[in-house]
Structures are given as structure tokens and as C-alpha cells.
Design a protein around this motif. Structure first.
Motif, mmCIF file in Angstrom:
data_model
loop_
_atom_site.group_PDB
_atom_site.id
_atom_site.type_symbol
_atom_site.label_atom_id
_atom_site.label_comp_id
_atom_site.label_asym_id
_atom_site.label_seq_id
_atom_site.Cartn_x
_atom_site.Cartn_y
_atom_site.Cartn_z
ATOM 1 N N ILE A 184 20.973 53.491 88.636
ATOM 2 C CA ILE A 184 20.926 52.803 87.343
ATOM 3 C C ILE A 184 20.431 51.366 87.528
ATOM 4 O O ILE A 184 20.503 50.546 86.609
ATOM 5 N N LYS A 185 19.963 51.076 88.726
ATOM 6 C CA LYS A 185 19.433 49.741 89.020
ATOM 7 C C LYS A 185 18.295 49.410 88.062
ATOM 8 O O LYS A 185 17.514 50.280 87.708
ATOM 9 N N TYR A 186 18.225 48.160 87.617
ATOM 10 C CA TYR A 186 17.187 47.627 86.710
ATOM 11 C C TYR A 186 17.330 48.108 85.271
ATOM 12 O O TYR A 186 16.482 47.812 84.440
ATOM 13 N N LEU A 187 18.409 48.852 84.980
ATOM 14 C CA LEU A 187 18.649 49.245 83.587
ATOM 15 C C LEU A 187 19.689 48.319 82.944
ATOM 16 O O LEU A 187 19.761 48.206 81.726
ATOM 17 N N LEU A 188 20.500 47.695 83.801
ATOM 18 C CA LEU A 188 21.540 46.786 83.319
ATOM 19 C C LEU A 188 21.769 45.707 84.366
ATOM 20 O O LEU A 188 21.267 45.814 85.492
ATOM 21 N N PRO A 189 22.503 44.635 84.018
ATOM 22 C CA PRO A 189 22.711 43.559 84.986
ATOM 23 C C PRO A 189 23.440 44.071 86.238
ATOM 24 O O PRO A 189 24.323 44.922 86.131
ATOM 25 N N PRO A 190 23.083 43.548 87.421
ATOM 26 C CA PRO A 190 23.709 43.971 88.677
ATOM 27 C C PRO A 190 25.237 43.838 88.644
ATOM 28 O O PRO A 190 25.943 44.685 89.192
ATOM 29 N N SER A 191 25.743 42.791 87.986
ATOM 30 C CA SER A 191 27.199 42.591 87.931
ATOM 31 C C SER A 191 27.878 43.768 87.220
ATOM 32 O O SER A 191 28.973 44.193 87.592
ATOM 33 N N VAL A 192 27.214 44.312 86.204
ATOM 34 C CA VAL A 192 27.778 45.443 85.472
ATOM 35 C C VAL A 192 27.689 46.716 86.323
ATOM 36 O O VAL A 192 28.611 47.539 86.348
ATOM 37 N N GLU A 193 26.604 46.825 87.045
ATOM 38 C CA GLU A 193 26.443 47.980 87.934
ATOM 39 C C GLU A 193 27.571 48.011 88.975
ATOM 40 O O GLU A 193 28.197 49.055 89.215
ATOM 41 N N VAL A 194 27.851 46.844 89.562
ATOM 42 C CA VAL A 194 28.921 46.755 90.558
ATOM 43 C C VAL A 194 30.273 47.101 89.927
ATOM 44 O O VAL A 194 31.085 47.821 90.504
ATOM 45 N N PHE A 195 30.501 46.611 88.705
ATOM 46 C CA PHE A 195 31.753 46.896 88.003
ATOM 47 C C PHE A 195 31.931 48.403 87.805
ATOM 48 O O PHE A 195 33.022 48.942 88.002
ATOM 49 N N ILE A 196 30.854 49.061 87.437
ATOM 50 C CA ILE A 196 30.907 50.516 87.213
ATOM 51 C C ILE A 196 31.276 51.244 88.507
ATOM 52 O O ILE A 196 32.137 52.129 88.519
ATOM 53 N N GLN A 197 30.648 50.817 89.593
ATOM 54 C CA GLN A 197 30.941 51.436 90.895
ATOM 55 C C GLN A 197 32.392 51.210 91.296
ATOM 56 O O GLN A 197 33.111 52.154 91.650
ATOM 57 N N LYS A 198 32.825 49.925 91.243
ATOM 58 C CA LYS A 198 34.168 49.577 91.691
ATOM 59 C C LYS A 198 35.249 50.287 90.902
ATOM 60 O O LYS A 198 36.311 50.612 91.421
ATOM 61 N N ASN A 199 34.999 50.492 89.606
ATOM 62 C CA ASN A 199 36.013 51.090 88.744
ATOM 63 C C ASN A 199 35.805 52.584 88.519
ATOM 64 O O ASN A 199 36.481 53.190 87.697
ATOM 65 N N ASN A 200 34.836 53.120 89.265
ATOM 66 C CA ASN A 200 34.621 54.561 89.198
ATOM 67 C C ASN A 200 34.388 55.097 87.795
ATOM 68 O O ASN A 200 34.904 56.159 87.447
ATOM 69 N N LEU A 201 33.623 54.338 87.006
ATOM 70 C CA LEU A 201 33.378 54.776 85.627
ATOM 71 C C LEU A 201 32.304 55.864 85.590
ATOM 72 O O LEU A 201 31.446 55.930 86.463
ATOM 73 N N TYR A 202 32.399 56.709 84.591
ATOM 74 C CA TYR A 202 31.388 57.734 84.242
ATOM 75 C C TYR A 202 31.199 58.816 85.297
ATOM 76 O O TYR A 202 30.191 59.507 85.301
ATOM 77 N N ARG A 203 32.173 58.985 86.194
ATOM 78 C CA ARG A 203 32.023 59.998 87.250
ATOM 79 C C ARG A 203 32.314 61.389 86.720
ATOM 80 O O ARG A 203 33.223 61.587 85.962
#
Ligand code: ATP
Ligand code: MG
Length: 203
Positions: A184-203
Motif C-alpha cells: 500500500i506504499k505511495y497510496l497513503l502517508p508512511p506514518s499511516v502505513e506503519v500504524f496499520i502494520q503495528k496495529n494489525n489492521l485489515y488482516r
């Protein structure tokens, strides 16, 4: 006499927020000379069917995303209000909070404007704010223009269409990509991407 402040309200589920939202808000700010844009994540959206991410996490992603733009703010107005959220109540609360020296602009996608007649108290909504309808690439403008004429006839209000530079990004697509393990890189800010990963969202 103080100058009337022009304030944009950008409502959305922001599950997650992405560059489509950000570029739209920035375009509205510059084209309509807005003093600021307030992102307002929804509380409990009545019309979304998929399991929505908890409001607090959507709020945090929005805060992370707007951090580098001095003209952008985030409001907890809708997420702190219990029960269903209606735009008409949100606009009234913003007037209470910001005072009467403001003119509110409601920034939304053209799709939202198309079903605005189904909204609660649409006449009041239209009297409280000026609508800016952003169109995504390839959008059928005749449908929107028809709706704009209809709203003008019914309520005597202008809705302003705004073409937004080619970004065909949606939260639905981002959630699907995460689920399928795609980038999902370049679709949203990197900080949001990291947040999604760290919090295991949308798995
Ligand atoms: P979903 O896919 O879950 O419906 P979304 O990407 O449409 O999410 P929302 O939070 O539903 O995002 O949208 C908030 C607002 O931003 C809506 O008014 C929507 O029409 C608008 N919007 C969403 N994506 C874009 C985009 N790529 N360009 C312009 N406006 C957008
Ligand atoms: Mg949507």
C-alpha cells in the motif's frame, strides 16, 4: 469588524485515510481560499456495512496523516458523540464551537452529493454550508450537474464541483490490499502505513 473565516469540513470514515482525501482537502483549501480544513472522522457510520475500525484508531490515523500540513486539523466532534452521526448536527456543533464569524464549506466526494437528498434535514444542511463536490477521475459529470441543478431548484443553493487531480485511491481498495498482502506504499502517508502494520489492521 472581524473577517469571516472560511473553514472547510472534510468528513469521512477514514478507514484508513489516504492521499485521495488529503489531495482533495488541499485542492479545496487552495481553490476556495479556505483558512483551514478540519478533518472530521465519523463516529458510528449508519451506512457502512463492513466492520469499521474503532473510531479511536481512525482518529489517530487521521492525526498522523495531517501532521505536516499547518492548515489541516482533526476534530473529535463526531467520534465523541454517542449514537448515530448526522451531518446536520455536526455543522450546528461547528457553528457553536467556531462562532458565527465563519463560513463553512463541506468537502465531499461527488458520490455523496448524489444521495444528499436522502440525508437528514437536507435543507438545513444546505443552508449551513457550501458544498464542494470533488470528482474522481473518469467521473460522469452529467449526473453530478443534473443533481446540482436539482438542488438549486429545490433549495436555491449552489454546490460547487471541483475536479481533483488524478487519484483513484479508495479505502476499500487499501483494506483489500492489506488483506491480500499487497503493498500500500505511495497510496497513503508512511506514518499511516506503519500504524496499520503495528496495529494489525485489515488482516
Ligand atoms: P471507502 O472505500 O471505505 O468508501 P473512501 O476511500 O471512499 O472509503 P471515505 O472515508 O468513505 O473514503 O471518504 C471520505 C470522503 O472523501 C467522501 O466524501 C469521499 O467521497 C471522498 N473521497 C474518498 N476517496 C477520494 C478520492 N480518491 N478522491 C477524492 N475524494 C475522495
Ligand atoms: Mg466512500
Amino acid at each position: 469588524m472581524s473577517k469571516i473565516k472560511r473553514v472547510g469540513i472534510m468528513g469521512g470514515t477514514f478507514d484508513p485515510i489516504h492521499y485521495g482525501h488529503l489531495v482533495t482537502a488541499e485542492a479545496a483549501r487552495t481553490e476556495f481560499q479556505l483558512d483551514k480544513v478540519i478533518f472530521t472522522p465519523t463516529g458510528n457510520p449508519p451506512h457502512k456495512r463492513y466492520p469499521v475500525t474503532p473510531a479511536e484508531q481512525r482518529y489517530l490515523m487521521t492525526v498522523l496523516a495531517i501532521n505536516d500540513n499547518p492548515y489541516f486539523e482533526v476534530s473529535r466532534m463526531e467520534i465523541d458523540r454517542p449514537g448515530l452521526t448526522y451531518t446536520v448536527d455536526t455543522l450546528e456543533s461547528f457553528y457553536k464551537e467556531l462562532g458565527n464569524d465563519v463560513r463553512l464549506f463541506f468537502i465531499s466526494g461527488a458520490d455523496a452529493v448524489l444521495d444528499i437528498l436522502t440525508w437528514k434535514d437536507v435543507d438545513r444542511v444546505l443552508s449551513y454550508c457550501t458544498f464542494i463536490a470533488a470528482t474522481r477521475p473518469g467521473y460522469p459529470m452529467d449526473k453530478l450537474n443534473q443533481k446540482i441543478s436539482q438542488l438549486k431548484e429545490l433549495y436555491g443553493r449552489e454546490v460547487y464541483p471541483m475536479k481533483v487531480t488524478g487519484l483513484d485511491i479508495s479505502s476499500t481498495d487499501i483494506r483489500r490490499r492489506v488483506k491480500e498482502g499487497l503493498s500500500i506504499k505511495y497510496l497513503l502517508p508512511p506514518s499511516v502505513e506503519v500504524f496499520i502494520q503495528k496495529n494489525n489492521l485489515y488482516r
